[in-house]
Motif scaffolding. Structure first.
Motif, short mmCIF file in Angstrom:
data_model
loop_
_atom_site.label_atom_id
_atom_site.label_comp_id
_atom_site.label_asym_id
_atom_site.label_seq_id
_atom_site.Cartn_x
_atom_site.Cartn_y
_atom_site.Cartn_z
N MET A 94 0.63 -0.93 -0.19
CA MET A 94 -0.32 -0.38 0.35
C MET A 94 0.75 1.39 -0.06
O MET A 94 1.15 1.57 1.45
CB MET A 94 -1.64 -0.17 0.99
CG MET A 94 -1.41 1.27 1.79
SD MET A 94 -3.25 1.19 2.49
CE MET A 94 -4.17 0.28 2.10
N ILE A 133 1.59 4.99 0.39
CA ILE A 133 0.43 5.70 1.51
C ILE A 133 1.05 7.63 1.01
O ILE A 133 2.26 7.62 1.51
CB ILE A 133 0.16 5.96 2.73
CG1 ILE A 133 -0.09 4.40 2.50
CG2 ILE A 133 -0.23 7.18 3.80
CD1 ILE A 133 -0.34 3.87 4.67
N LYS A 186 -1.92 8.64 10.19
CA LYS A 186 -2.45 8.48 8.69
C LYS A 186 -2.24 7.29 8.48
O LYS A 186 -2.79 6.15 7.39
CB LYS A 186 -1.71 10.19 7.63
CG LYS A 186 -2.33 9.33 5.92
CD LYS A 186 -1.56 10.26 5.16
CE LYS A 186 -2.63 10.38 4.13
NZ LYS A 186 -2.48 11.02 2.33
N ILE A 187 -1.36 6.59 9.06
CA ILE A 187 -0.23 5.39 8.45
C ILE A 187 -1.32 3.97 9.08
O ILE A 187 -1.99 2.82 8.33
CB ILE A 187 1.38 5.07 8.49
CG1 ILE A 187 1.73 5.71 7.76
CG2 ILE A 187 1.39 3.19 8.32
CD1 ILE A 187 3.48 5.76 8.12
N THR A 243 -4.26 4.95 9.86
CA THR A 243 -6.11 4.93 9.55
C THR A 243 -6.25 4.32 8.13
O THR A 243 -6.75 3.26 7.81
CB THR A 243 -6.46 6.30 9.15
OG1 THR A 243 -6.37 6.42 10.98
CG2 THR A 243 -7.46 6.18 8.98
N LYS A 244 -4.91 4.40 7.64
CA LYS A 244 -5.19 4.43 5.96
C LYS A 244 -4.48 2.93 5.78
O LYS A 244 -5.54 1.66 4.86
CB LYS A 244 -4.62 4.85 5.04
CG LYS A 244 -4.48 6.31 5.07
CD LYS A 244 -5.41 6.27 3.64
CE LYS A 244 -5.66 7.84 3.42
NZ LYS A 244 -6.82 8.21 3.41
N ALA A 245 -3.82 2.14 6.61
CA ALA A 245 -3.86 0.68 6.48
C ALA A 245 -4.32 -0.65 7.74
O ALA A 245 -3.20 -0.78 7.82
CB ALA A 245 -2.06 -0.03 6.40
N LYS A 246 -4.71 -0.22 8.37
CA LYS A 246 -5.20 -0.53 9.47
C LYS A 246 -5.59 -1.95 9.60
O LYS A 246 -5.73 -3.14 9.82
CB LYS A 246 -6.48 -0.07 10.42
CG LYS A 246 -7.81 0.39 9.80
CD LYS A 246 -8.22 0.61 10.21
CE LYS A 246 -10.15 1.39 9.52
NZ LYS A 246 -10.86 1.90 10.48
N HIS A 282 6.67 5.98 -1.95
CA HIS A 282 5.36 6.29 -2.81
C HIS A 282 6.22 7.88 -3.62
O HIS A 282 5.66 8.86 -3.15
CB HIS A 282 4.76 6.70 -1.95
CG HIS A 282 2.96 6.78 -2.35
ND1 HIS A 282 2.31 6.26 -3.27
CD2 HIS A 282 2.01 8.01 -2.32
CE1 HIS A 282 1.69 6.30 -3.63
NE2 HIS A 282 1.22 8.04 -2.77
N ASP A 341 -3.15 9.81 -3.37
CA ASP A 341 -3.34 9.45 -2.35
C ASP A 341 -2.71 8.60 -1.18
O ASP A 341 -1.60 8.22 -0.38
CB ASP A 341 -4.10 10.22 -1.19
CG ASP A 341 -4.34 10.92 0.19
OD1 ASP A 341 -2.79 11.28 0.17
OD2 ASP A 341 -4.71 10.47 0.57
N THR A 342 -3.33 7.45 -1.84
CA THR A 342 -3.05 6.04 -1.71
C THR A 342 -3.11 4.76 -2.91
O THR A 342 -4.33 5.30 -3.21
CB THR A 342 -3.94 5.44 -0.90
OG1 THR A 342 -4.04 6.97 0.67
CG2 THR A 342 -3.39 4.13 0.11
N VAL A 383 -9.42 0.91 -2.16
CA VAL A 383 -8.41 2.27 -3.13
C VAL A 383 -7.65 1.50 -4.39
O VAL A 383 -7.45 0.51 -4.50
CB VAL A 383 -6.95 1.62 -1.99
CG1 VAL A 383 -5.61 1.80 -2.09
CG2 VAL A 383 -7.03 1.81 -0.33
#
Length: 454
Positions: free
Chosen positions: A26, A28, A48-49, A51-54, A207, A213-214, A269
């Motif tokens: 992923m 980010i 951010k990490i 949240t996005k990658a949970k 990235h 963004d993701t 995503v």
């Protein structure tokens, strides 16, 4: 959609030929985490990490279970940290703090690695770039899952030799800092020219600033599948050989496309790219060296090796691009010495040398990868090796990289154990003639004439 015959064939490739999806990565963007306060940057990165990658690891395991396709690694790539920490980091120690925060994030969400502790210095260095580079030995010694990369050159800009000189010293210091673990810190550090923005493979993933963004990028791997397919065309001509590799690469890439689309949908995503590199592991039957032998070489390194690798790389790409509209990253064939049993055997037999590996990198996916050298190698010699490899990438308009590991306390004839996918490696001899006057000149090697295409 896959039909029943394709499902049966895919299952056979997985269970008998070591086919796997090597990674779901992923990407980010951390550009919105920038602040003049180091505390705030660390807090923003963590939020951010995590949240996005949970759900990244959870979704990866679900896909593995439902489709029966092994997904070996779940990873994260982030915006080059030199850009993110530029405003708040006043010295190398501030970047080390960010590295520790990244390591904490990686462990919390459960990914194997997080890549992007990086700087892009192909034309020059900012203060932040320099601080980050100076911080690398400490950062890689106090973290477990953080991977670092430095892009020092490109076809458009030439090679930043000041950065190349620094990296020879940084690599040696990283080895010293992790000497108690066989200098493994440098297994997490890659030096690039023409680094791609969407590479899902570690240790070089970051990235890119032009990415969304993701994003979800997937790396597939199937050396064992290609090797088994080539057993059926022994003694046949090159046309049949190439067709077999191409068709096999198509099938392998379709598996990766299936996983990528499913992960993209479940994580909500966007799907980025499939990297269809043949990435070996230390397991018997999962080796690019074995493919080269099946093509007709006694060992990797024998006369004809570069031609055989060029053929393999090209056919893998031709088959892959027919299977997915979004092939990217590196794509082709990796030749990491420590991660490929038959490459190790070739080194031990005297068939494969550092110089032959350099020649092979003209036509493979990356470059000098996971090569262990004596721990008393001079910093300028390491810089010279890097400069040679960067020049190949610059002139040939391709990505090249160096992941080299001077192992403190060991010399030629010794072996170093890294463990897991990193495998083990014999210590390879290095040319002892001096290049320090060349490395110490400073400045930048200009871009080649064919770079001017505007």
């Amino acid at each position: 959609m896959l039909n029943i015959n394709e499902v049966i064939e895919t299952n056979k490739m997985i269970h008998e030929m070591n086919l796997d999806v090597r990674t779901i990565t992923m990407g980010i963007s951390l550009l919105d985490c920038v602040s003049e306060s180091l505390d705030e940057v660390c807090e923003n990165i963590y939020k951010k990490i995590t949240t996005k990658a949970k759900n990244l690891v959870k979704v990866g395991k679900e896909i593995e279970k439902e489709f029966g396709i092994p997904i070996v690694n779940k990873r994260i790539s982030i915006t080059p940290i030199a850009l993110v920490g530029g405003a708040c980091c006043k010295g190398p120690e501030d970047f080390v703090r960010i590295a520790k925060e990244l390591d904490r994030c990686a462990k919390e969400v459960g990914v194997n690695f997080i890549g992007g502790y990086s700087a892009l210095v192909n034309k020059g260095m900012t203060k932040a770039d320099r601080y980050l580079m100076e911080s690398i030995p400490e950062a890689l010694s106090v973290t477990d899952r953080v991977c670092s990369s430095i892009n020092v050159g490109s076809t458009k800009t030439g090679i930043n030799m000041d950065a190349v000189k620094m990296l020879g010293e940084i690599i040696l210091e990283t080895s010293r800092k992790t000497a108690d673990k066989d200098s493994i810190g440098n297994a997490k550090l890659v030096v690039f020219t023409n680094a791609p923005d969407d590479n899902p493979f570690m240790a070089g993933a970051f990235h890119g600033v032009t990415e969304a963004d993701t994003i979800i990028n997937v790396g597939v791997s199937g050396p064992g599948v290609v090797k088994r397919a080539l057993e059926n065309v022994r003694g046949k001509n090159f046309e049949e050989l190439c067709e077999t590799i191409k068709k096999t690469a198509f099938k392998v890439t379709r598996v990766g496309q299936l996983v990528a689309k499913e992960a993209s949908k479940r994580l909500d995503v966007p799907f980025g790219i499939i990297d269809l590199s043949l990435a070996p592991t230390p397991a018997v039957g999962d080796s690019v060296g074995e493919i080269l032998e099946e093509i007709g070489l006694e060992y990797a390194g024998a006369p004809g090796t570069t031609a055989a690798l060029a053929l393999l790389n090209d056919q893998v790409k031709k088959g892959g691009v027919m299977a997915s509209s979004y092939v990217g990253g590196l794509s082709g064939a990796f030749i990491p010495v420590s991660e490929d049993q038959r490459m190790i055997d070739a080194v031990e037999a005297g068939a494969l040398t550092l110089e032959k590996l350099e020649a092979m990198t003209c036509v493979c996916s990356v470059g000098l990868d996971m090569i262990a050298i004596p721990g008393d190698t001079k910093a300028t010699t390491i810089s010279g090796i890097i400069a040679d490899e960067m020049a190949l990438g610059m002139v040939n308009q391709k990505t090249t990289a160096v992941r080299i590991i001077p192992v403190i306390g060991k010399g030629v004839g010794d072996t170093v154990q890294f463990g897991g996918l990193l495998g083990y490696a014999p210590i390879m001899p290095v040319n002892q003639f001096d290049c320090s006057a060349f490395v110490n000149r400073g400045g930048r090697i200009p871009a080649p004439i064919h770079s001017f295409k505007n």
